[in-house]
Enzyme design. Structure first.
Site, mmCIF file in Angstrom:
data_model
loop_
_atom_site.group_PDB
_atom_site.id
_atom_site.type_symbol
_atom_site.label_atom_id
_atom_site.label_comp_id
_atom_site.label_asym_id
_atom_site.label_seq_id
_atom_site.Cartn_x
_atom_site.Cartn_y
_atom_site.Cartn_z
ATOM 1 N N ALA A 291 0.842 -1.199 0.000
ATOM 2 C CA ALA A 291 0.000 0.000 0.000
ATOM 3 C C ALA A 291 0.871 1.240 0.000
ATOM 4 C CB ALA A 291 -0.888 0.022 1.243
ATOM 5 N N TYR B 200 -5.371 8.672 3.372
ATOM 6 C CA TYR B 200 -5.035 7.250 3.487
ATOM 7 C C TYR B 200 -6.267 6.445 3.885
ATOM 8 C CZ TYR B 200 -3.022 2.984 5.514
ATOM 9 O OH TYR B 200 -2.741 1.679 5.832
#
Length: 317
Positions: free
Chosen positions: A70, A136
């Site tokens: 990620a 995020y």
């Protein structure tokens, strides 16, 4: 897991290494994907996460995927449009992997998301409504939603895990800074902090991932995961100190004063993480999948402290 061939994205990372080690010990063939190159067998280098990432070679013959890679939350992000960057890697990149996984015949995909999907502070259970605040968290939530919908349409068995802060050997960032301060006996003004925080030891997270890979009832579910043992920041410091075999050097200062000083210094968010509540209940994971954290916090912290010492970062006298 003897018949499993599992692709792990982010395999060389802090969590990825632990997951690979556990699955291999359970008899699975582990295929490792990361940004770095390697000549090791069953290891593939992939480009940056996004809608064009090519996973096809790594996915050949795989029955399952654990998606750990990620674009992670960073302080003082310098991107012109952080949300766009996070979406490209964490949302579009996840869907690209899922599409190619289905084409390769993959049956199940475990997506490691984040408790930031639920929010920055509070007491969260499986029934808590998502409330992502930063780019995020938003990108991870959108990835969850789109991935679950894709699973319903394609037949891919999607399982989502939302962990809080993960600690253990190899930990970095603020946890490592605090660990280092405790190990060195630096006085910390946290003695009066009586909050509640959830963490998850990397060994417990790896075990939860392995459970989600194997359990038939996990399909299509979103689970919260933690050590199931909440601590105050002051207690956390004491646990760290105990793991190093020393006494915690805590000074009691009013949390309100700490918060005020942090605000003046532009560190309000950092202070909130030390002073505020963020609890994560793994009750649904425990009840539905018969899961139990194999490590308690004392064991996890001891392993973390031993790793820190072994790295030669400190020589205690």
């Amino acid at each position: 897991m003897n018949d499993q061939r599992v692709l792990i994205t982010g395999a060389t990372g802090f969590v990825g290494q632990r997951v690979c080690s556990l699955l291999e010990s359970q008899g699975a063939v582990v295929v490792k994907a990361s940004r770095s190159s390697s000549r090791q067998p069953n290891t593939f280098q992939v480009s940056a996460l996004g809608s064009n990432t090519d996973w096809r070679k790594a996915l050949q013959g795989c029955t399952a995927v654990v998606h750990l890679a990620a674009r992670v939350h960073v302080m003082n992000d310098q991107a012109v449009n952080p949300l766009l960057e996070f979406r490209q890697a964490n949302t579009e990149g996840t869907l690209q992997l899922a599409r190619q996984a289905v084409q390769a015949g993959v049956k199940r995909m475990v997506f490691v998301s984040s408790i930031k999907v639920n929010g920055e502070a509070g007491h969260f259970t499986a029934g808590s409504k998502p409330n992502p605040i930063d780019p995020y968290g938003i990108s991870k939530f959108e990835a969850e939603e789109q991935l679950l919908e894709f699973g319903r349409q394609s037949g891919l068995e999607v399982v989502v895990l939302r962990p809080p802060l993960v600690y253990g050997p190899g930990v970095k960032a603020n946890f490592l800074k605090l660990l280092s301060a405790v190990a060195r006996g630096i006085p910390l003004p946290l003695g009066a902090v009586n909050n509640k925080r959830s963490l998850v030891f990397v060994g417990n997270l790896a075990n939860a991932i392995a459970t989600c890979l194997a359990h038939p009832r996990a399909k299509g579910r979103v689970y919260l995961v933690s050590d199931n043992s909440d601590v105050s920041t002051a207690q956390l410091v004491r646990e760290m100190a105990q793991a190093f075999g020393r006494k915690a050097n805590l000074i009691s200062i009013s949390p309100r004063l700490i918060e005020s000083l942090a605000a003046i210094l532009g560190k309000r968010a950092a202070a909130q993480r030390l002073l505020g509540d963020l609890t994560v209940s793994p009750q649904a994971l425990c009840e539905e999948l018969d899961w139990k954290p194999p490590f308690n916090m004392q064991a996890g912290m001891k392993e973390t402290a031993d790793w820190y010492m072994h790295q030669g970062q400190l020589k205690l006298r």
